[in-house]
Scaffold this active site. Sequence first.
Site, PDB file in Angstrom:
ATOM      1  N   HIS A  17      36.168  49.241  53.777  1.00 26.99           N
ATOM      2  CA  HIS A  17      35.607  49.475  52.434  1.00 26.99           C
ATOM      3  C   HIS A  17      34.201  50.052  52.546  1.00 26.99           C
ATOM      4  CE1 HIS A  17      38.270  45.860  51.106  1.00 26.99           C
ATOM      5  NE2 HIS A  17      38.843  46.962  50.651  1.00 26.99           N
ATOM      6  N   LYS A  41      45.920  36.487  40.144  1.00 29.76           N
ATOM      7  CA  LYS A  41      46.053  36.622  41.599  1.00 29.76           C
ATOM      8  C   LYS A  41      45.158  35.591  42.282  1.00 29.76           C
ATOM      9  CE  LYS A  41      45.697  40.416  44.942  1.00 29.76           C
ATOM     10  NZ  LYS A  41      45.286  41.826  45.089  1.00 29.76           N
ATOM     11  N   SER A 127      42.074  43.508  53.635  1.00 25.31           N
ATOM     12  CA  SER A 127      41.560  42.147  53.441  1.00 25.31           C
ATOM     13  C   SER A 127      42.682  41.129  53.677  1.00 25.31           C
ATOM     14  CB  SER A 127      41.015  41.978  52.019  1.00 25.31           C
ATOM     15  OG  SER A 127      39.985  42.898  51.777  1.00 25.31           O
TER      16      SER A 127
HETATM   17  O1  PNS Z   1      41.915  46.213  46.277  1.00 31.62           O
HETATM   18  P1  PNS Z   1      43.163  46.421  45.445  1.00 31.62           P
HETATM   19  O2  PNS Z   1      43.681  45.088  44.935  1.00 31.62           O
HETATM   20  O3  PNS Z   1      44.207  47.212  46.165  1.00 31.62           O
HETATM   21  O4  PNS Z   1      42.695  47.295  44.167  1.00 31.62           O
HETATM   22  C1  PNS Z   1      43.621  47.683  43.187  1.00 31.62           C
HETATM   23  C2  PNS Z   1      42.897  48.161  41.911  1.00 31.62           C
HETATM   24  C3  PNS Z   1      41.942  47.108  41.413  1.00 31.62           C
HETATM   25  C4  PNS Z   1      42.115  49.424  42.228  1.00 31.62           C
HETATM   26  C5  PNS Z   1      44.003  48.466  40.867  1.00 31.62           C
HETATM   27  O5  PNS Z   1      44.893  47.408  40.806  1.00 31.62           O
HETATM   28  C6  PNS Z   1      43.439  48.695  39.473  1.00 31.62           C
HETATM   29  O6  PNS Z   1      42.859  49.726  39.212  1.00 31.62           O
HETATM   30  N1  PNS Z   1      43.589  47.660  38.599  1.00 31.62           N
HETATM   31  C7  PNS Z   1      43.055  47.683  37.264  1.00 31.62           C
HETATM   32  C8  PNS Z   1      44.171  47.648  36.217  1.00 31.62           C
HETATM   33  C9  PNS Z   1      44.689  49.053  35.916  1.00 31.62           C
HETATM   34  O7  PNS Z   1      43.938  49.925  35.539  1.00 31.62           O
HETATM   35  N2  PNS Z   1      46.005  49.223  36.114  1.00 31.62           N
HETATM   36  C10 PNS Z   1      46.666  50.484  35.881  1.00 31.62           C
HETATM   37  C11 PNS Z   1      46.599  51.378  37.084  1.00 31.62           C
HETATM   38  S1  PNS Z   1      47.360  52.940  36.760  1.00 31.62           S
END
Ligand code: PNS
Length: 160
Positions: A17, A41, A127
Amino acid sequence: MRKAVCPGSFDPVTNGHLDVFTRASDLADEVVVAVLINKKKSSLFTVEERIEMLRDVVAPLGNVTVDAFHGLLVNYCTDNGITAIIKGLRAISDFDYELQMAQMNYRLTKVETIFISTNPLYSYISSSLLKEVGTYGGSIEGLVPDVVHGRFVEALKSQR
Ligand code: PNS
């Protein structure tokens, strides 16, 4: 490019990251590292703890700040004048889902997603994998920033 976001769970932040934040800070005028608040989560660290570690880690990067968000990422972007999402792509296995999200996010608000090819030194880490390895006593030295290492080891111990 003006203001960009590096979104994620960061439970906890890894050297992979940090490599993306550092490179994003060269591409954008301003970068916000945004931690998703996801009550559904389960996580090792609270959002506050993750933010604290992220702030320590990005302190040397003058144009990077840390925040948290819930709900849709695109809404966070619109509300904060963010025009690009910057993410690391580790391998082809990341690609399908990342492309799907990038296309949906663009459809929703025309926000662009820029993918940075992760440093091969860290392309195999996540992670979740580090939590699994650390839980069973494997070394995670060199894979997380120094400020995270001690806290990570302690948090995993207290989970046993
Ligand atoms: O570190 P991660 O858990 O892989 O990150 C995933 C993240 C937070 C980038 C993604 O789940 C996200 O953008 N979540 C916010 C909710 C959202 O906008 N969902 C629609 C995506 S098209």
